[in-house]
Design a protein around this motif. Sequence first.
Motif, PDB file in Angstrom:
ATOM      1  N   UNK A 162       0.815  -1.223   0.000  1.00 56.13           N
ATOM      2  CA  UNK A 162       0.000   0.000   0.000  1.00 56.13           C
ATOM      3  C   UNK A 162       0.846   1.268   0.000  1.00 56.13           C
ATOM      4  N   UNK A 163       2.162   1.117  -0.031  1.00 57.35           N
ATOM      5  CA  UNK A 163       3.094   2.259   0.011  1.00 57.35           C
ATOM      6  C   UNK A 163       2.770   3.185   1.176  1.00 57.35           C
ATOM      7  N   UNK A 164       2.619   2.564   2.342  1.00 56.20           N
ATOM      8  CA  UNK A 164       2.293   3.306   3.556  1.00 56.20           C
ATOM      9  C   UNK A 164       3.495   3.316   4.490  1.00 56.20           C
ATOM     10  N   UNK A 165       3.983   4.509   4.830  1.00 49.21           N
ATOM     11  CA  UNK A 165       5.058   4.665   5.797  1.00 49.21           C
ATOM     12  C   UNK A 165       4.442   4.712   7.190  1.00 49.21           C
ATOM     13  N   UNK A 166       5.021   3.948   8.122  1.00 49.54           N
ATOM     14  CA  UNK A 166       4.506   3.874   9.488  1.00 49.54           C
ATOM     15  C   UNK A 166       5.591   4.359  10.434  1.00 49.54           C
ATOM     16  N   UNK A 225       9.281   6.465  -1.325  1.00 52.55           N
ATOM     17  CA  UNK A 225       8.232   7.190  -2.035  1.00 52.55           C
ATOM     18  C   UNK A 225       6.832   6.820  -1.528  1.00 52.55           C
ATOM     19  N   UNK A 226       6.579   7.000  -0.231  1.00 55.67           N
ATOM     20  CA  UNK A 226       5.286   6.576   0.315  1.00 55.67           C
ATOM     21  C   UNK A 226       4.130   7.444  -0.160  1.00 55.67           C
ATOM     22  N   UNK A 227       2.965   6.822  -0.272  1.00 51.54           N
ATOM     23  CA  UNK A 227       1.744   7.550  -0.621  1.00 51.54           C
ATOM     24  C   UNK A 227       1.108   8.206   0.596  1.00 51.54           C
ATOM     25  N   UNK A 228       1.220   7.563   1.758  1.00 50.86           N
ATOM     26  CA  UNK A 228       0.606   8.079   2.987  1.00 50.86           C
ATOM     27  C   UNK A 228       1.552   7.820   4.145  1.00 50.86           C
ATOM     28  N   UNK A 229       1.344   8.538   5.249  1.00 55.74           N
ATOM     29  CA  UNK A 229       2.162   8.349   6.448  1.00 55.74           C
ATOM     30  C   UNK A 229       1.233   8.247   7.656  1.00 55.74           C
ATOM     31  N   UNK A 230       1.346   7.139   8.369  1.00 53.80           N
ATOM     32  CA  UNK A 230       0.608   6.941   9.616  1.00 53.80           C
ATOM     33  C   UNK A 230       1.592   7.084  10.767  1.00 53.80           C
ATOM     34  N   UNK A 231       1.190   7.808  11.807  1.00 51.45           N
ATOM     35  CA  UNK A 231       2.036   7.938  12.991  1.00 51.45           C
ATOM     36  C   UNK A 231       1.137   7.960  14.214  1.00 51.45           C
ATOM     37  N   UNK A 232       1.730   8.053  15.390  1.00 48.89           N
ATOM     38  CA  UNK A 232       1.003   7.740  16.619  1.00 48.89           C
ATOM     39  C   UNK A 232       0.203   8.890  17.202  1.00 48.89           C
ATOM     40  N   UNK A 233       0.600  10.128  16.934  1.00 48.03           N
ATOM     41  CA  UNK A 233      -0.012  11.252  17.641  1.00 48.03           C
ATOM     42  C   UNK A 233      -0.479  12.322  16.666  1.00 48.03           C
TER      43      UNK A 233
END
Length: 254
Positions: A162-166, A225-233
Amino acid sequence: MKRLKGTQMAREDVTYPPLDVLKPVAENLWIVDSGPQEAMGLSLPVRMTVIRLSNGDVWLHSPTRYNAELRREIETLGPIRHLVAPNIAHWTHLKGWQGGCPAAKTSAAPKLRQRPQVRKAGIRLDRDLTDSPPDDWGGEIEQAVIPGGAGFHEVAFLHRPTRTLILTDLIQNLEPEKLPLGTRLFARLTGVAAPDGEAPAYLRFVVRLRRKEAQDAVSRMIAWNPDRIIFSHGRWFERDGTANLKRAFAWLMG
């Protein structure tokens, strides 16, 4: 009764309800919003990321507070096999998940097992993470360790399908309108939280202590080259991932 309602409203003002339930993001990718979590004098929203691997196993990044109902909901996706403690702060809910998911393996950021608080809490850490993903998820998830001074390490992950950076704490995006005025001012004055989609001031300081190695790790993330970035806060980045990543780390890479 009025007091209870006020407490509930405060929780919802700071966090991203509904809480402690799965929310779909993309194919085989979910988040769980939770909190508020007390950290360094602040009440913060907190988030877990959930991935179902191609073999059906489920991977939990930065587990939030444990409850059996949430565990059962996640187990409808597949067996929970991996618990990930991605930095030196996000491990406090591991014990509950280890008790509820005894077959899960716990993978931790470098040096986490050496912290006195972790040893005192009796947290079981099965392996330390490195720049190379383990065989368990290496076919689908990339990873990179961002180092800093004072024992800081955070492990970044890319879900390739999913090209998601976590990330965890290295990007925070606390929305000012969701924070009480006193909390908002305290966060800005002390630098313990970032309302602008970047690292808080104290983390920028410790990461700069190992600047070259951290720059190399961030360069790897940008190359993903991520499409989205999920992080904790805070509010995560649903789109324009690479552009947001470059902007968020301009303090390090510039």
